[in-house]
Design a protein around this motif. Sequence first.
Motif, PDB file in Angstrom:
ATOM      1  N   THR A 281     -12.982   2.066   3.169  1.00  0.00           N
ATOM      2  CA  THR A 281     -13.644   3.345   3.399  1.00  0.00           C
ATOM      3  C   THR A 281     -13.226   4.321   2.302  1.00  0.00           C
ATOM      4  O   THR A 281     -12.200   4.121   1.637  1.00  0.00           O
ATOM      5  CB  THR A 281     -13.279   3.908   4.775  1.00  0.00           C
ATOM      6  N   PRO A 282     -13.998   5.361   2.103  1.00  0.00           N
ATOM      7  CA  PRO A 282     -13.631   6.347   1.071  1.00  0.00           C
ATOM      8  C   PRO A 282     -12.214   6.859   1.263  1.00  0.00           C
ATOM      9  O   PRO A 282     -11.801   7.184   2.394  1.00  0.00           O
ATOM     10  CB  PRO A 282     -14.664   7.459   1.280  1.00  0.00           C
ATOM     11  N   GLY A 283     -11.464   6.886   0.162  1.00  0.00           N
ATOM     12  CA  GLY A 283     -10.094   7.355   0.191  1.00  0.00           C
ATOM     13  C   GLY A 283      -9.068   6.251   0.358  1.00  0.00           C
ATOM     14  O   GLY A 283      -7.878   6.455   0.066  1.00  0.00           O
ATOM     15  N   GLN A 284      -9.502   5.085   0.815  1.00  0.00           N
ATOM     16  CA  GLN A 284      -8.573   3.978   1.015  1.00  0.00           C
ATOM     17  C   GLN A 284      -8.173   3.329  -0.304  1.00  0.00           C
ATOM     18  O   GLN A 284      -8.766   3.587  -1.356  1.00  0.00           O
ATOM     19  CB  GLN A 284      -9.196   2.921   1.940  1.00  0.00           C
ATOM     20  N   ARG A 285      -7.182   2.456  -0.221  1.00  0.00           N
ATOM     21  CA  ARG A 285      -6.735   1.663  -1.370  1.00  0.00           C
ATOM     22  C   ARG A 285      -7.219   0.231  -1.194  1.00  0.00           C
ATOM     23  O   ARG A 285      -7.050  -0.354  -0.114  1.00  0.00           O
ATOM     24  CB  ARG A 285      -5.216   1.692  -1.469  1.00  0.00           C
ATOM     25  N   VAL A 286      -7.800  -0.313  -2.240  1.00  0.00           N
ATOM     26  CA  VAL A 286      -8.299  -1.688  -2.228  1.00  0.00           C
ATOM     27  C   VAL A 286      -7.614  -2.453  -3.360  1.00  0.00           C
ATOM     28  O   VAL A 286      -7.463  -1.923  -4.471  1.00  0.00           O
ATOM     29  CB  VAL A 286      -9.836  -1.720  -2.427  1.00  0.00           C
ATOM     30  N   THR A 287      -7.203  -3.664  -3.069  1.00  0.00           N
ATOM     31  CA  THR A 287      -6.560  -4.510  -4.079  1.00  0.00           C
ATOM     32  C   THR A 287      -7.327  -5.808  -4.245  1.00  0.00           C
ATOM     33  O   THR A 287      -7.733  -6.433  -3.260  1.00  0.00           O
ATOM     34  CB  THR A 287      -5.104  -4.815  -3.695  1.00  0.00           C
ATOM     35  N   ILE A 288      -7.528  -6.207  -5.500  1.00  0.00           N
ATOM     36  CA  ILE A 288      -8.242  -7.451  -5.824  1.00  0.00           C
ATOM     37  C   ILE A 288      -7.276  -8.366  -6.557  1.00  0.00           C
ATOM     38  O   ILE A 288      -6.652  -7.950  -7.540  1.00  0.00           O
ATOM     39  CB  ILE A 288      -9.458  -7.173  -6.719  1.00  0.00           C
TER      40      ILE A 288
ATOM     41  N   SER B 208      -5.572   0.754 -11.402  1.00  0.00           N
ATOM     42  CA  SER B 208      -4.333   0.276 -11.996  1.00  0.00           C
ATOM     43  C   SER B 208      -4.287  -1.238 -11.946  1.00  0.00           C
ATOM     44  O   SER B 208      -4.824  -1.864 -11.022  1.00  0.00           O
ATOM     45  CB  SER B 208      -3.116   0.867 -11.277  1.00  0.00           C
ATOM     46  N   GLY B 209      -3.655  -1.823 -12.969  1.00  0.00           N
ATOM     47  CA  GLY B 209      -3.549  -3.266 -13.039  1.00  0.00           C
ATOM     48  C   GLY B 209      -2.107  -3.699 -13.133  1.00  0.00           C
ATOM     49  O   GLY B 209      -1.246  -2.965 -13.612  1.00  0.00           O
ATOM     50  N   SER B 210      -1.853  -4.909 -12.642  1.00  0.00           N
ATOM     51  CA  SER B 210      -0.519  -5.475 -12.738  1.00  0.00           C
ATOM     52  C   SER B 210      -0.630  -6.981 -12.894  1.00  0.00           C
ATOM     53  O   SER B 210      -1.681  -7.584 -12.622  1.00  0.00           O
ATOM     54  CB  SER B 210       0.316  -5.125 -11.499  1.00  0.00           C
ATOM     55  N   LYS B 211       0.475  -7.570 -13.347  1.00  0.00           N
ATOM     56  CA  LYS B 211       0.495  -9.021 -13.564  1.00  0.00           C
ATOM     57  C   LYS B 211       1.887  -9.536 -13.222  1.00  0.00           C
ATOM     58  O   LYS B 211       2.900  -8.897 -13.517  1.00  0.00           O
ATOM     59  CB  LYS B 211       0.144  -9.350 -15.018  1.00  0.00           C
ATOM     60  N   SER B 212       1.914 -10.714 -12.591  1.00  0.00           N
ATOM     61  CA  SER B 212       3.179 -11.366 -12.285  1.00  0.00           C
ATOM     62  C   SER B 212       2.964 -12.869 -12.359  1.00  0.00           C
ATOM     63  O   SER B 212       2.171 -13.424 -11.590  1.00  0.00           O
ATOM     64  CB  SER B 212       3.676 -10.963 -10.892  1.00  0.00           C
TER      65      SER B 212
ATOM     66  N   LEU C 288      -5.797  -5.946  -9.402  1.00  0.00           N
ATOM     67  CA  LEU C 288      -6.376  -4.651  -9.704  1.00  0.00           C
ATOM     68  C   LEU C 288      -6.345  -3.831  -8.425  1.00  0.00           C
ATOM     69  O   LEU C 288      -6.771  -4.321  -7.374  1.00  0.00           O
ATOM     70  CB  LEU C 288      -7.823  -4.805 -10.184  1.00  0.00           C
ATOM     71  N   ALA C 289      -5.834  -2.627  -8.509  1.00  0.00           N
ATOM     72  CA  ALA C 289      -5.809  -1.741  -7.353  1.00  0.00           C
ATOM     73  C   ALA C 289      -6.703  -0.540  -7.611  1.00  0.00           C
ATOM     74  O   ALA C 289      -6.709   0.016  -8.719  1.00  0.00           O
ATOM     75  CB  ALA C 289      -4.386  -1.290  -7.054  1.00  0.00           C
ATOM     76  N   ILE C 290      -7.467  -0.182  -6.601  1.00  0.00           N
ATOM     77  CA  ILE C 290      -8.287   1.020  -6.653  1.00  0.00           C
ATOM     78  C   ILE C 290      -7.794   1.922  -5.533  1.00  0.00           C
ATOM     79  O   ILE C 290      -7.911   1.585  -4.349  1.00  0.00           O
ATOM     80  CB  ILE C 290      -9.780   0.721  -6.436  1.00  0.00           C
ATOM     81  N   SER C 291      -7.212   3.049  -5.900  1.00  0.00           N
ATOM     82  CA  SER C 291      -6.730   3.973  -4.880  1.00  0.00           C
ATOM     83  C   SER C 291      -7.725   5.123  -4.746  1.00  0.00           C
ATOM     84  O   SER C 291      -8.498   5.398  -5.672  1.00  0.00           O
ATOM     85  CB  SER C 291      -5.347   4.498  -5.260  1.00  0.00           C
ATOM     86  N   GLY C 292      -7.733   5.765  -3.595  1.00  0.00           N
ATOM     87  CA  GLY C 292      -8.684   6.859  -3.389  1.00  0.00           C
ATOM     88  C   GLY C 292     -10.109   6.389  -3.604  1.00  0.00           C
ATOM     89  O   GLY C 292     -10.880   7.000  -4.340  1.00  0.00           O
TER      90      GLY C 292
ATOM     91  N   GLY D  80     -12.856 -14.405 -14.262  1.00  0.00           N
ATOM     92  CA  GLY D  80     -12.686 -14.694 -12.853  1.00  0.00           C
ATOM     93  C   GLY D  80     -14.034 -14.891 -12.181  1.00  0.00           C
ATOM     94  O   GLY D  80     -15.091 -14.640 -12.772  1.00  0.00           O
ATOM     95  N   THR D  81     -13.997 -15.331 -10.947  1.00  0.00           N
ATOM     96  CA  THR D  81     -15.205 -15.608 -10.174  1.00  0.00           C
ATOM     97  C   THR D  81     -15.915 -14.333  -9.723  1.00  0.00           C
ATOM     98  O   THR D  81     -17.064 -14.386  -9.307  1.00  0.00           O
ATOM     99  CB  THR D  81     -14.873 -16.459  -8.956  1.00  0.00           C
ATOM    100  N   GLY D  82     -15.229 -13.205  -9.830  1.00  0.00           N
ATOM    101  CA  GLY D  82     -15.847 -11.938  -9.488  1.00  0.00           C
ATOM    102  C   GLY D  82     -15.611 -11.518  -8.047  1.00  0.00           C
ATOM    103  O   GLY D  82     -15.607 -12.364  -7.144  1.00  0.00           O
ATOM    104  N   THR D  83     -15.393 -10.230  -7.842  1.00  0.00           N
ATOM    105  CA  THR D  83     -15.207  -9.667  -6.502  1.00  0.00           C
ATOM    106  C   THR D  83     -16.148  -8.499  -6.324  1.00  0.00           C
ATOM    107  O   THR D  83     -16.162  -7.573  -7.134  1.00  0.00           O
ATOM    108  CB  THR D  83     -13.760  -9.180  -6.305  1.00  0.00           C
ATOM    109  N   LYS D  84     -16.925  -8.556  -5.253  1.00  0.00           N
ATOM    110  CA  LYS D  84     -17.831  -7.443  -4.952  1.00  0.00           C
ATOM    111  C   LYS D  84     -17.101  -6.463  -4.043  1.00  0.00           C
ATOM    112  O   LYS D  84     -16.670  -6.817  -2.946  1.00  0.00           O
ATOM    113  CB  LYS D  84     -19.097  -7.937  -4.268  1.00  0.00           C
ATOM    114  N   VAL D  85     -16.952  -5.242  -4.521  1.00  0.00           N
ATOM    115  CA  VAL D  85     -16.300  -4.197  -3.728  1.00  0.00           C
ATOM    116  C   VAL D  85     -17.365  -3.341  -3.052  1.00  0.00           C
ATOM    117  O   VAL D  85     -18.274  -2.820  -3.718  1.00  0.00           O
ATOM    118  CB  VAL D  85     -15.389  -3.320  -4.603  1.00  0.00           C
ATOM    119  N   THR D  86     -17.245  -3.235  -1.743  1.00  0.00           N
ATOM    120  CA  THR D  86     -18.174  -2.436  -0.950  1.00  0.00           C
ATOM    121  C   THR D  86     -17.444  -1.243  -0.367  1.00  0.00           C
ATOM    122  O   THR D  86     -16.340  -1.396   0.190  1.00  0.00           O
ATOM    123  CB  THR D  86     -18.776  -3.275   0.188  1.00  0.00           C
ATOM    124  N   VAL D  87     -18.035  -0.085  -0.497  1.00  0.00           N
ATOM    125  CA  VAL D  87     -17.470   1.128   0.097  1.00  0.00           C
ATOM    126  C   VAL D  87     -18.200   1.378   1.417  1.00  0.00           C
ATOM    127  O   VAL D  87     -19.403   1.633   1.434  1.00  0.00           O
ATOM    128  CB  VAL D  87     -17.614   2.332  -0.844  1.00  0.00           C
ATOM    129  N   LEU D  88     -17.457   1.272   2.501  1.00  0.00           N
ATOM    130  CA  LEU D  88     -18.061   1.339   3.836  1.00  0.00           C
ATOM    131  C   LEU D  88     -18.447   2.757   4.242  1.00  0.00           C
ATOM    132  O   LEU D  88     -17.829   3.722   3.770  1.00  0.00           O
ATOM    133  CB  LEU D  88     -17.102   0.735   4.861  1.00  0.00           C
TER     134      LEU D  88
END
Lengths: 108, 119
Positions: free
Chosen positions: A13-20, A64-68, A74-78, A100-108
């Motif tokens: 939802t709007p304002g949430q944090r999503v991580t891929i 923001s991105g990170s690697k380990s 990939l994180a999308i905040s707000g 990558g295979t791709g990720t569809k991000v949906t904002v509810l």
Amino acid sequence: QSVLTQPPSASGTPGQRVTISCSGSSSNIGNNSVYWYQQLPGTAPKLLIYRNNQRPSGVPDRFSGSKSGTSASLAISGLRSEDEADYYCAAWDDSLKVFGTGTKVTVL
Amino acid sequence: QVQLVQSAAEVKKPGASVKVSCKASGYTFTSYYMHWVRQALGQGLEWMGIINPTSGITTYAQNFQGRVTMTRDTSTSTVYMEVSSLRFEDTAVYYCARDPALYTWFDAWGQGTLVTVSS
């Protein structure tokens, strides 16, 4: 031909944090930088993150991105409605660019 | 500003060839490598290869070796990508993308060219 694995979808939802997540191997993510691209519907991809965690000029710091090891994320905040898009991770693998295979991000 | 402008959509028959162009402006053409990436409708991204605009040296992904040819014209700051022996599964949007160094990131993309292979 994709050798980097991403979840097919993510939502919030709007304002949430999503991580891929993006899972690879020692020949690609494990030994090379990770890049992230955003593709809005009907448009060309756009560079979002380079060198694992660097943002090009103009990309909001909500991304923001990170690697380990052999994985990256990939994180999308707000989360905002305009973030609804397909997201692809990428890396080089012995002079072959793999996506990558791709990720569809949906904002509810 | 940096612009990569691609040629218009094409419809080709199986077995034919197609040549897509990508005209660069807003930067020094020979200072950046150029790649080609394709995307079948509703599918993910697939890297096809790279051309060095200065030397014309190319490297192709194994999947496309023998069927794809990338060239450039430095006088018009244009790169070309030709696919021969077209198959139905070559139906896709083809993008050119700029690389600021060798094998790094793609910081600018063309708008895409839809190639449809249909009998």
